[in-house]
Design a protein around this motif. Sequence first.
Motif, PDB file in Angstrom:
ATOM      1  N   VAL A  50       0.843  -1.197   0.000  1.00  0.00           N
ATOM      2  CA  VAL A  50       0.000   0.000   0.000  1.00  0.00           C
ATOM      3  C   VAL A  50       0.881   1.251   0.000  1.00  0.00           C
ATOM      4  O   VAL A  50       0.641   2.195  -0.759  1.00  0.00           O
ATOM      5  CB  VAL A  50      -0.963  -0.012   1.205  1.00  0.00           C
ATOM      6  N   ALA A  51       1.928   1.244   0.827  1.00  0.00           N
ATOM      7  CA  ALA A  51       2.829   2.401   0.912  1.00  0.00           C
ATOM      8  C   ALA A  51       3.527   2.679  -0.418  1.00  0.00           C
ATOM      9  O   ALA A  51       3.901   3.822  -0.690  1.00  0.00           O
ATOM     10  CB  ALA A  51       3.869   2.179   2.015  1.00  0.00           C
ATOM     11  N   ARG A  52       3.681   1.662  -1.241  1.00  0.00           N
ATOM     12  CA  ARG A  52       4.324   1.822  -2.552  1.00  0.00           C
ATOM     13  C   ARG A  52       3.319   2.016  -3.682  1.00  0.00           C
ATOM     14  O   ARG A  52       3.678   1.948  -4.850  1.00  0.00           O
ATOM     15  CB  ARG A  52       5.220   0.615  -2.820  1.00  0.00           C
ATOM     16  N   GLY A  53       2.054   2.201  -3.329  1.00  0.00           N
ATOM     17  CA  GLY A  53       1.037   2.477  -4.329  1.00  0.00           C
ATOM     18  C   GLY A  53       0.566   1.271  -5.112  1.00  0.00           C
ATOM     19  O   GLY A  53      -0.066   1.420  -6.162  1.00  0.00           O
ATOM     20  N   LYS A  54       0.847   0.081  -4.630  1.00  0.00           N
ATOM     21  CA  LYS A  54       0.404  -1.130  -5.327  1.00  0.00           C
ATOM     22  C   LYS A  54      -1.100  -1.323  -5.083  1.00  0.00           C
ATOM     23  O   LYS A  54      -1.568  -1.195  -3.945  1.00  0.00           O
ATOM     24  CB  LYS A  54       1.177  -2.365  -4.865  1.00  0.00           C
ATOM     25  N   THR A  55      -1.833  -1.625  -6.136  1.00  0.00           N
ATOM     26  CA  THR A  55      -3.278  -1.796  -6.028  1.00  0.00           C
ATOM     27  C   THR A  55      -3.728  -3.227  -6.277  1.00  0.00           C
ATOM     28  O   THR A  55      -4.923  -3.515  -6.239  1.00  0.00           O
ATOM     29  CB  THR A  55      -4.005  -0.855  -7.001  1.00  0.00           C
ATOM     30  N   LEU A  56      -2.775  -4.131  -6.528  1.00  0.00           N
ATOM     31  CA  LEU A  56      -3.088  -5.540  -6.725  1.00  0.00           C
ATOM     32  C   LEU A  56      -1.892  -6.369  -6.293  1.00  0.00           C
ATOM     33  O   LEU A  56      -0.753  -6.052  -6.642  1.00  0.00           O
ATOM     34  CB  LEU A  56      -3.394  -5.823  -8.202  1.00  0.00           C
ATOM     35  N   LEU A  57      -2.169  -7.424  -5.545  1.00  0.00           N
ATOM     36  CA  LEU A  57      -1.141  -8.379  -5.146  1.00  0.00           C
ATOM     37  C   LEU A  57      -1.542  -9.769  -5.614  1.00  0.00           C
ATOM     38  O   LEU A  57      -2.731 -10.102  -5.653  1.00  0.00           O
ATOM     39  CB  LEU A  57      -0.970  -8.399  -3.628  1.00  0.00           C
ATOM     40  N   VAL A  58      -0.551 -10.583  -5.956  1.00  0.00           N
ATOM     41  CA  VAL A  58      -0.785 -11.976  -6.328  1.00  0.00           C
ATOM     42  C   VAL A  58       0.232 -12.850  -5.608  1.00  0.00           C
ATOM     43  O   VAL A  58       1.298 -12.381  -5.181  1.00  0.00           O
ATOM     44  CB  VAL A  58      -0.694 -12.201  -7.861  1.00  0.00           C
ATOM     45  N   LEU A  59      -0.127 -14.112  -5.471  1.00  0.00           N
ATOM     46  CA  LEU A  59       0.797 -15.095  -4.911  1.00  0.00           C
ATOM     47  C   LEU A  59       0.337 -16.477  -5.330  1.00  0.00           C
ATOM     48  O   LEU A  59      -0.780 -16.658  -5.814  1.00  0.00           O
ATOM     49  CB  LEU A  59       0.891 -14.985  -3.383  1.00  0.00           C
ATOM     50  N   ASP A  60       1.216 -17.457  -5.128  1.00  0.00           N
ATOM     51  CA  ASP A  60       0.820 -18.848  -5.315  1.00  0.00           C
ATOM     52  C   ASP A  60       1.362 -19.661  -4.162  1.00  0.00           C
ATOM     53  O   ASP A  60       2.343 -19.272  -3.520  1.00  0.00           O
ATOM     54  CB  ASP A  60       1.290 -19.393  -6.674  1.00  0.00           C
ATOM     55  N   THR A  61       0.683 -20.770  -3.888  1.00  0.00           N
ATOM     56  CA  THR A  61       1.056 -21.615  -2.762  1.00  0.00           C
ATOM     57  C   THR A  61       0.652 -23.055  -3.029  1.00  0.00           C
ATOM     58  O   THR A  61      -0.193 -23.323  -3.893  1.00  0.00           O
ATOM     59  CB  THR A  61       0.402 -21.098  -1.459  1.00  0.00           C
ATOM     60  N   VAL A  62       1.215 -23.968  -2.291  1.00  0.00           N
ATOM     61  CA  VAL A  62       0.878 -25.382  -2.430  1.00  0.00           C
ATOM     62  C   VAL A  62      -0.598 -25.588  -2.077  1.00  0.00           C
ATOM     63  O   VAL A  62      -1.068 -25.128  -1.031  1.00  0.00           O
ATOM     64  CB  VAL A  62       1.772 -26.257  -1.524  1.00  0.00           C
ATOM     65  N   THR A  63      -1.293 -26.254  -2.952  1.00  0.00           N
ATOM     66  CA  THR A  63      -2.708 -26.553  -2.729  1.00  0.00           C
ATOM     67  C   THR A  63      -2.863 -27.517  -1.551  1.00  0.00           C
ATOM     68  O   THR A  63      -2.155 -28.516  -1.464  1.00  0.00           O
ATOM     69  CB  THR A  63      -3.325 -27.176  -3.995  1.00  0.00           C
ATOM     70  N   GLY A  64      -3.778 -27.158  -0.648  1.00  0.00           N
ATOM     71  CA  GLY A  64      -4.049 -28.016   0.502  1.00  0.00           C
ATOM     72  C   GLY A  64      -3.134 -27.779   1.683  1.00  0.00           C
ATOM     73  O   GLY A  64      -3.313 -28.381   2.734  1.00  0.00           O
ATOM     74  N   GLY A  65      -2.157 -26.893   1.539  1.00  0.00           N
ATOM     75  CA  GLY A  65      -1.246 -26.602   2.641  1.00  0.00           C
ATOM     76  C   GLY A  65      -1.857 -25.601   3.608  1.00  0.00           C
ATOM     77  O   GLY A  65      -2.891 -24.968   3.333  1.00  0.00           O
ATOM     78  N   ASP A  66      -1.215 -25.437   4.740  1.00  0.00           N
ATOM     79  CA  ASP A  66      -1.696 -24.497   5.746  1.00  0.00           C
ATOM     80  C   ASP A  66      -1.727 -23.069   5.226  1.00  0.00           C
ATOM     81  O   ASP A  66      -2.594 -22.280   5.603  1.00  0.00           O
ATOM     82  CB  ASP A  66      -0.833 -24.567   7.004  1.00  0.00           C
ATOM     83  N   ALA A  67      -0.795 -22.717   4.344  1.00  0.00           N
ATOM     84  CA  ALA A  67      -0.757 -21.355   3.810  1.00  0.00           C
ATOM     85  C   ALA A  67      -2.026 -21.042   3.034  1.00  0.00           C
ATOM     86  O   ALA A  67      -2.546 -19.928   3.097  1.00  0.00           O
ATOM     87  CB  ALA A  67       0.473 -21.161   2.923  1.00  0.00           C
ATOM     88  N   GLU A  68      -2.551 -22.017   2.311  1.00  0.00           N
ATOM     89  CA  GLU A  68      -3.763 -21.789   1.525  1.00  0.00           C
ATOM     90  C   GLU A  68      -4.915 -21.336   2.428  1.00  0.00           C
ATOM     91  O   GLU A  68      -5.633 -20.387   2.113  1.00  0.00           O
ATOM     92  CB  GLU A  68      -4.143 -23.054   0.759  1.00  0.00           C
ATOM     93  N   SER A  69      -5.075 -21.975   3.563  1.00  0.00           N
ATOM     94  CA  SER A  69      -6.126 -21.590   4.511  1.00  0.00           C
ATOM     95  C   SER A  69      -5.861 -20.218   5.109  1.00  0.00           C
ATOM     96  O   SER A  69      -6.788 -19.425   5.297  1.00  0.00           O
ATOM     97  CB  SER A  69      -6.231 -22.624   5.636  1.00  0.00           C
ATOM     98  N   LEU A  70      -4.612 -19.929   5.416  1.00  0.00           N
ATOM     99  CA  LEU A  70      -4.266 -18.621   5.973  1.00  0.00           C
ATOM    100  C   LEU A  70      -4.620 -17.516   4.986  1.00  0.00           C
ATOM    101  O   LEU A  70      -5.242 -16.515   5.359  1.00  0.00           O
ATOM    102  CB  LEU A  70      -2.773 -18.548   6.318  1.00  0.00           C
ATOM    103  N   TYR A  71      -4.246 -17.662   3.728  1.00  0.00           N
ATOM    104  CA  TYR A  71      -4.512 -16.622   2.734  1.00  0.00           C
ATOM    105  C   TYR A  71      -6.021 -16.385   2.587  1.00  0.00           C
ATOM    106  O   TYR A  71      -6.474 -15.243   2.528  1.00  0.00           O
ATOM    107  CB  TYR A  71      -3.883 -16.976   1.392  1.00  0.00           C
ATOM    108  N   ALA A  72      -6.787 -17.456   2.536  1.00  0.00           N
ATOM    109  CA  ALA A  72      -8.241 -17.300   2.433  1.00  0.00           C
ATOM    110  C   ALA A  72      -8.782 -16.549   3.658  1.00  0.00           C
ATOM    111  O   ALA A  72      -9.616 -15.652   3.517  1.00  0.00           O
ATOM    112  CB  ALA A  72      -8.907 -18.663   2.295  1.00  0.00           C
ATOM    113  N   ALA A  73      -8.293 -16.881   4.839  1.00  0.00           N
ATOM    114  CA  ALA A  73      -8.754 -16.210   6.056  1.00  0.00           C
ATOM    115  C   ALA A  73      -8.348 -14.741   6.093  1.00  0.00           C
ATOM    116  O   ALA A  73      -9.007 -13.928   6.736  1.00  0.00           O
ATOM    117  CB  ALA A  73      -8.203 -16.935   7.284  1.00  0.00           C
ATOM    118  N   MET A  74      -7.287 -14.381   5.370  1.00  0.00           N
ATOM    119  CA  MET A  74      -6.815 -12.996   5.346  1.00  0.00           C
ATOM    120  C   MET A  74      -7.415 -12.201   4.180  1.00  0.00           C
ATOM    121  O   MET A  74      -6.985 -11.084   3.915  1.00  0.00           O
ATOM    122  CB  MET A  74      -5.292 -12.961   5.297  1.00  0.00           C
ATOM    123  N   GLY A  75      -8.403 -12.771   3.506  1.00  0.00           N
ATOM    124  CA  GLY A  75      -9.116 -12.026   2.472  1.00  0.00           C
ATOM    125  C   GLY A  75      -8.583 -12.175   1.062  1.00  0.00           C
ATOM    126  O   GLY A  75      -9.008 -11.448   0.162  1.00  0.00           O
TER     127      GLY A  75
END
Length: 195
Positions: free
Chosen positions: A120-145
């Motif tokens: 946000v501080a750098r003016g970015k208006t879109l973020l993307v990422l990828d993660t292992v399907t079914g891993g704990d990170a996938e659930s975290l990202y969904a919970a964080m919007g």
Amino acid sequence: MSEIQIRRLEGADLHCHLDGLADVLADCVEGGASVSYMAPFPHSAARTAFDNFAAEADAGRRVILAAFEAGRPVGTVQLVLSLPPNQPHRGEIAKLLVRRSARRRGVARALMAEAEAEAVARGKTLLVLDTVTGGDAESLYAAMGWSRVGVIPNYALFPDGRYCDTTVFWKIPGSQPSTTRSARAADDSIPHASS
């Protein structure tokens, strides 16, 4: 249990913590995280990877954040800023890594929140990422919007050579999680965002 502190690393501060950051990466790969590297993965290879990330940060193409406990890095995440000329509004989240001994304590969530604030501080208006399907990170990202785009089968390999599917996510930085998602759906036994 010590307090976790999150901070951006740059310049001399970044360079003096490269061995500690490499330790975090090596620990995650040893634990089976699919974060671009294969086993065996010695500390020297992890250090080379972080030397390269530091060069990108020194050139302003990447932001490196670290979580510290008792003065030692226990987690890290990167915001990639260097994208094609037609995508100056976009950033990518990469290498969300939390040492196995520091997981399930909110470290990944805190790192992701700070990475989003940096975007946000750098003016970015879109973020993307990828993660292992079914891993704990996938659930975290969904919970964080983060919004799920879809799954790519057999996209990468685990360090032991097995295939893993990858889920792609996007988010408008600064947006809040949907009220239909549980904020407690996941915490962070997070080893990665696969990029």
